[in-house]
Design a protein around this motif. Structure first.
Motif, PDB file in Angstrom:
ATOM      1  N   PHE A 197       2.215   8.586 -11.340  1.00 44.38           N
ATOM      2  CA  PHE A 197       3.024   7.366 -11.194  1.00 44.38           C
ATOM      3  C   PHE A 197       3.494   6.864 -12.551  1.00 44.38           C
ATOM      4  CE2 PHE A 197       2.621   6.161  -6.655  1.00 44.38           C
ATOM      5  CZ  PHE A 197       1.786   7.189  -6.248  1.00 44.38           C
ATOM      6  N   GLY A 198       3.682   7.783 -13.488  1.00 47.93           N
ATOM      7  CA  GLY A 198       4.287   7.425 -14.769  1.00 47.93           C
ATOM      8  C   GLY A 198       3.314   7.285 -15.917  1.00 47.93           C
ATOM      9  N   ASP A 199       2.026   7.152 -15.617  1.00 48.50           N
ATOM     10  CA  ASP A 199       1.048   6.954 -16.689  1.00 48.50           C
ATOM     11  C   ASP A 199      -0.268   7.666 -16.319  1.00 48.50           C
ATOM     12  OD1 ASP A 199      -0.507   6.118 -18.778  1.00 48.50           O
ATOM     13  OD2 ASP A 199      -0.283   3.961 -18.385  1.00 48.50           O
ATOM     14  N   PRO A 200      -0.247   9.004 -16.354  1.00 49.82           N
ATOM     15  CA  PRO A 200      -1.421   9.761 -15.908  1.00 49.82           C
ATOM     16  C   PRO A 200      -2.711   9.355 -16.612  1.00 49.82           C
ATOM     17  CG  PRO A 200       0.417  11.250 -16.356  1.00 49.82           C
ATOM     18  CD  PRO A 200       0.853   9.878 -16.794  1.00 49.82           C
ATOM     19  N   ALA A 201      -2.631   8.949 -17.881  1.00 49.03           N
ATOM     20  CA  ALA A 201      -3.860   8.609 -18.613  1.00 49.03           C
ATOM     21  C   ALA A 201      -4.527   7.374 -18.013  1.00 49.03           C
ATOM     22  CB  ALA A 201      -3.546   8.385 -20.092  1.00 49.03           C
ATOM     23  N   SER A 202      -3.747   6.333 -17.694  1.00 48.15           N
ATOM     24  CA  SER A 202      -4.418   5.155 -17.131  1.00 48.15           C
ATOM     25  C   SER A 202      -4.737   5.354 -15.652  1.00 48.15           C
ATOM     26  CB  SER A 202      -3.612   3.877 -17.375  1.00 48.15           C
ATOM     27  OG  SER A 202      -2.352   4.006 -16.829  1.00 48.15           O
ATOM     28  N   GLU A 203      -4.007   6.244 -14.975  1.00 50.41           N
ATOM     29  CA  GLU A 203      -4.371   6.578 -13.592  1.00 50.41           C
ATOM     30  C   GLU A 203      -5.732   7.283 -13.563  1.00 50.41           C
ATOM     31  OE1 GLU A 203      -0.834   8.678 -12.126  1.00 50.41           O
ATOM     32  OE2 GLU A 203       0.346   7.037 -12.951  1.00 50.41           O
ATOM     33  N   ALA A 226       6.195   4.632   0.845  1.00 51.30           N
ATOM     34  CA  ALA A 226       5.290   3.675   0.185  1.00 51.30           C
ATOM     35  C   ALA A 226       5.001   4.110  -1.251  1.00 51.30           C
ATOM     36  CB  ALA A 226       3.996   3.542   0.980  1.00 51.30           C
ATOM     37  N   THR A 227       4.807   5.408  -1.473  1.00 52.17           N
ATOM     38  CA  THR A 227       4.483   5.848  -2.843  1.00 52.17           C
ATOM     39  C   THR A 227       5.702   5.732  -3.755  1.00 52.17           C
ATOM     40  OG1 THR A 227       4.911   8.190  -2.329  1.00 52.17           O
ATOM     41  CG2 THR A 227       2.629   7.428  -2.139  1.00 52.17           C
ATOM     42  N   VAL A 228       6.889   6.003  -3.216  1.00 53.47           N
ATOM     43  CA  VAL A 228       8.103   5.840  -4.032  1.00 53.47           C
ATOM     44  C   VAL A 228       8.259   4.372  -4.422  1.00 53.47           C
ATOM     45  CG1 VAL A 228      10.621   5.982  -4.018  1.00 53.47           C
ATOM     46  CG2 VAL A 228       9.263   7.889  -3.120  1.00 53.47           C
ATOM     47  N   ALA A 229       8.063   3.476  -3.424  1.00 47.31           N
ATOM     48  CA  ALA A 229       8.169   2.040  -3.712  1.00 47.31           C
ATOM     49  C   ALA A 229       7.103   1.604  -4.717  1.00 47.31           C
ATOM     50  CB  ALA A 229       8.022   1.240  -2.414  1.00 47.31           C
ATOM     51  N   ASP A 230       5.973   2.296  -4.737  1.00 46.34           N
ATOM     52  CA  ASP A 230       4.863   1.952  -5.623  1.00 46.34           C
ATOM     53  C   ASP A 230       5.026   2.592  -7.011  1.00 46.34           C
ATOM     54  OD1 ASP A 230       2.574   0.458  -5.961  1.00 46.34           O
ATOM     55  OD2 ASP A 230       1.212   1.974  -5.162  1.00 46.34           O
ATOM     56  N   PRO A 280      -2.437   3.280  -7.898  1.00 41.66           N
ATOM     57  CA  PRO A 280      -2.042   4.550  -7.296  1.00 41.66           C
ATOM     58  C   PRO A 280      -2.317   5.709  -8.239  1.00 41.66           C
ATOM     59  CG  PRO A 280      -0.105   3.440  -8.161  1.00 41.66           C
ATOM     60  CD  PRO A 280      -1.278   2.521  -8.409  1.00 41.66           C
ATOM     61  N   GLY A 281      -2.432   6.891  -7.685  1.00 40.67           N
ATOM     62  CA  GLY A 281      -2.694   8.072  -8.495  1.00 40.67           C
ATOM     63  C   GLY A 281      -2.598   9.311  -7.631  1.00 40.67           C
ATOM     64  N   THR A 328       3.364   3.205   5.859  1.00 42.76           N
ATOM     65  CA  THR A 328       3.679   2.151   4.888  1.00 42.76           C
ATOM     66  C   THR A 328       2.747   0.953   5.074  1.00 42.76           C
ATOM     67  OG1 THR A 328       5.969   2.893   4.777  1.00 42.76           O
ATOM     68  CG2 THR A 328       5.530   0.618   4.078  1.00 42.76           C
ATOM     69  N   GLU A 329       2.466   0.652   6.339  1.00 48.35           N
ATOM     70  CA  GLU A 329       1.580  -0.467   6.667  1.00 48.35           C
ATOM     71  C   GLU A 329       0.156  -0.214   6.143  1.00 48.35           C
ATOM     72  OE1 GLU A 329       0.224  -2.568  10.876  1.00 48.35           O
ATOM     73  OE2 GLU A 329       1.633  -0.900  10.921  1.00 48.35           O
ATOM     74  N   LEU A 330      -0.369   0.991   6.381  1.00 45.27           N
ATOM     75  CA  LEU A 330      -1.724   1.296   5.916  1.00 45.27           C
ATOM     76  C   LEU A 330      -1.783   1.255   4.389  1.00 45.27           C
ATOM     77  CD1 LEU A 330      -4.659   2.214   6.427  1.00 45.27           C
ATOM     78  CD2 LEU A 330      -3.836   4.588   6.275  1.00 45.27           C
ATOM     79  N   TYR A 331      -0.778   1.855   3.749  1.00 48.18           N
ATOM     80  CA  TYR A 331      -0.742   1.883   2.279  1.00 48.18           C
ATOM     81  C   TYR A 331      -0.815   0.457   1.731  1.00 48.18           C
ATOM     82  CZ  TYR A 331       0.589   3.752  -2.325  1.00 48.18           C
ATOM     83  OH  TYR A 331       0.608   4.116  -3.653  1.00 48.18           O
ATOM     84  N   ALA A 332      -0.013  -0.449   2.326  1.00 46.48           N
ATOM     85  CA  ALA A 332       0.032  -1.841   1.849  1.00 46.48           C
ATOM     86  C   ALA A 332      -1.304  -2.548   2.064  1.00 46.48           C
ATOM     87  CB  ALA A 332       1.150  -2.595   2.571  1.00 46.48           C
TER      88      ALA A 332
END
Ligand code: THG
Length: 371
Positions: free
Chosen positions: A40-46, A19-23, A230-231, A213-217
């Motif tokens: 997830f690619g943007d630590p500052a906005s996370e 789920a986190t990879v897909a996110d 995500p963060g 995956t279900e809980l994450y969604a």
């Protein structure tokens, strides 16, 4: 420097890994032998999500060590330095664990599940093996294993409205570190008021590894109105808040420290009638006088990059302590750090320095938490 760590069977995947990879997870760290998202690619906005809205974190690498059986409570008490007093199912506690030398070896959250069943929700060290050995040597009647339980954290000011939307209004009355069982559309969970930030929130311990995956969604969908994103537990917020990271602050730097030095002295029950691991050493340490203290530091100059090793702190050419973690704080627009300093150094000391990228940087002592 760019390189990859190979995916392989030697490092475990969290139940939320797919789920986190897909996110969009872009970077992972390893914690308790398990991949844990780092950003997830943007630590500052996370970070901004965590401070202003709500962030969701795969913290399944905070593994549970289950201690069950007739002697479970006896072993739990023996393993922790804290005077637990009455142990109440559903009421979690922060419980330092030390070795026989009195050095901290983990600082888990203890979850009393039932009168004869406990979980340590551990920081990054191998407490399952340690507990098994001690139980066996002491002849205690317990079973020690890793249960099917994986925390997903929701952290930030809007986590409270999100929890209410997911589970109902009882979540508003749940006290800090308290937890109870709940279901989300049939998904079995423990819902705890806790988490590795000072922004408030909950940890949803998933009790069925097939439903990550279900809980994450579902959490992501319910969080949409609250601006969820995500963060991951982050250095900046954790240092600003002064929260200890045992692995980073002590273990991986190979700098053992005792609970008195780390500011956890209140959690050492030296007056306890019963014995516990490290008691004798901790008594001696206190009698000899505690010689160092954990504190914050402000490092002068432009933004630093995160350190990968402990950094010696110098005073007039002498090493008087070390920085364990430092980070540029966007909220304070300063470099902030945590570390350990000798008690001969006063809080007002003006002659402290570190070497960073070949240049001298001055630093001053600052109280924790920064914010
Ligand atoms: N949640 C769960 N497991 C965990 C952590 C967590 N395991 C790893 C790591 N975090 C363990 N370490 C900590 C460190 C600090 C806190 C919780 C776990 C914490 N401290 C509060 C503080 O310092 O203000 C309260 C401490 C107290 O009550 O005395 O929350 O986060 N499941």
């Amino acid at each position: 420097m760019t390189f990859h760590i190979s995916l392989g069977a030697s490092i475990r995947k969290s139940v939320f890994f797919d789920a986190t990879v897909a996110d969009g997870a872009k970077s992972f760290t390893v914690y308790n032998h398990m991949y844990m998202p780092a950003h997830f690619g943007d630590p500052a906005s996370e970070y901004e999500k965590l401070i202003h809205d709500v962030a969701m974190w795969d913290v399944a690498a905070q593994r549970q060590v289950e201690i069950a059986g007739p002697d479970a409570e006896t072993l739990v008490r023996y393993l922790t330095t804290r005077d637990l007093g009455q142990v109440i199912p559903g009421v979690g506690r922060y419980v330092p664990l030390c070795n026989y030398e009195g050095s901290l070896i983990n600082d888990p959250v203890l979850l009393p599940i039932e009168a004869d069943r406990f979980w340590f929700s551990i920081a990054d060290s191998d407490i399952e093996l340690w507990s098994q050995a001690i139980a066996r040597e002491k002849g205690l009647d317990v079973r020690i294993s890793e249960p099917d339980a994986s925390p997903l954290a929701i952290q930030g000011p809007k986590a409270f409205r999100l929890a209410e939307a997911l589970f109902g209004s009882w979540t508003r009355d749940l006290r800090y570190f308290h937890f109870r069982e709940a279901k989300l559309d049939g998904i079995p969970l423990l819902v705890a008021r806790s988490g590795w930030s000072k922004q408030g929130g909950f940890e949803l311990y998933l009790l069925d590894h097939t439903r990550g995956t279900e809980l994450y969604a579902k959490v992501k969908e319910a969080g949409r109105p609250f601006g969820i994103g995500p963060g991951a537990p982050g250095d900046q917020e954790r240092i600003e808040s002064g929260l200890l990271s045992y692995g980073t602050d002590c273990r991986h730097l190979n700098h053992p420290a005792n609970p008195f030095e780390l500011g956890l002295g209140k959690l050492v029950g030296l007056d306890r009638a019963d014995d516990f691991v490290g008691k004798r050493a901790l008594r001696r340490i206190l009698a000899d006088g505690v010689k160092r203290r954990r504190t914050g530091f402000i490092v002068e100059g432009p933004a630093v990059t995160a350190n990968q090793e402990a950094i010696p702190i110098l005073s007039l050419g002498q090493e008087v302590g070390y920085i364990s973690e430092m980070v540029w704080s966007t909220r304070l627009t300063q470099n902030i750090a945590t570390g350990i300093i000798g008690n001969q150094v006063e809080d007002e000391a003006s002659d402290l320095a570190i070497m960073f990228n070949g240049e001298v940087r001055s630093l001053t002592i600052a109280a924790l938490p920064f914010i």
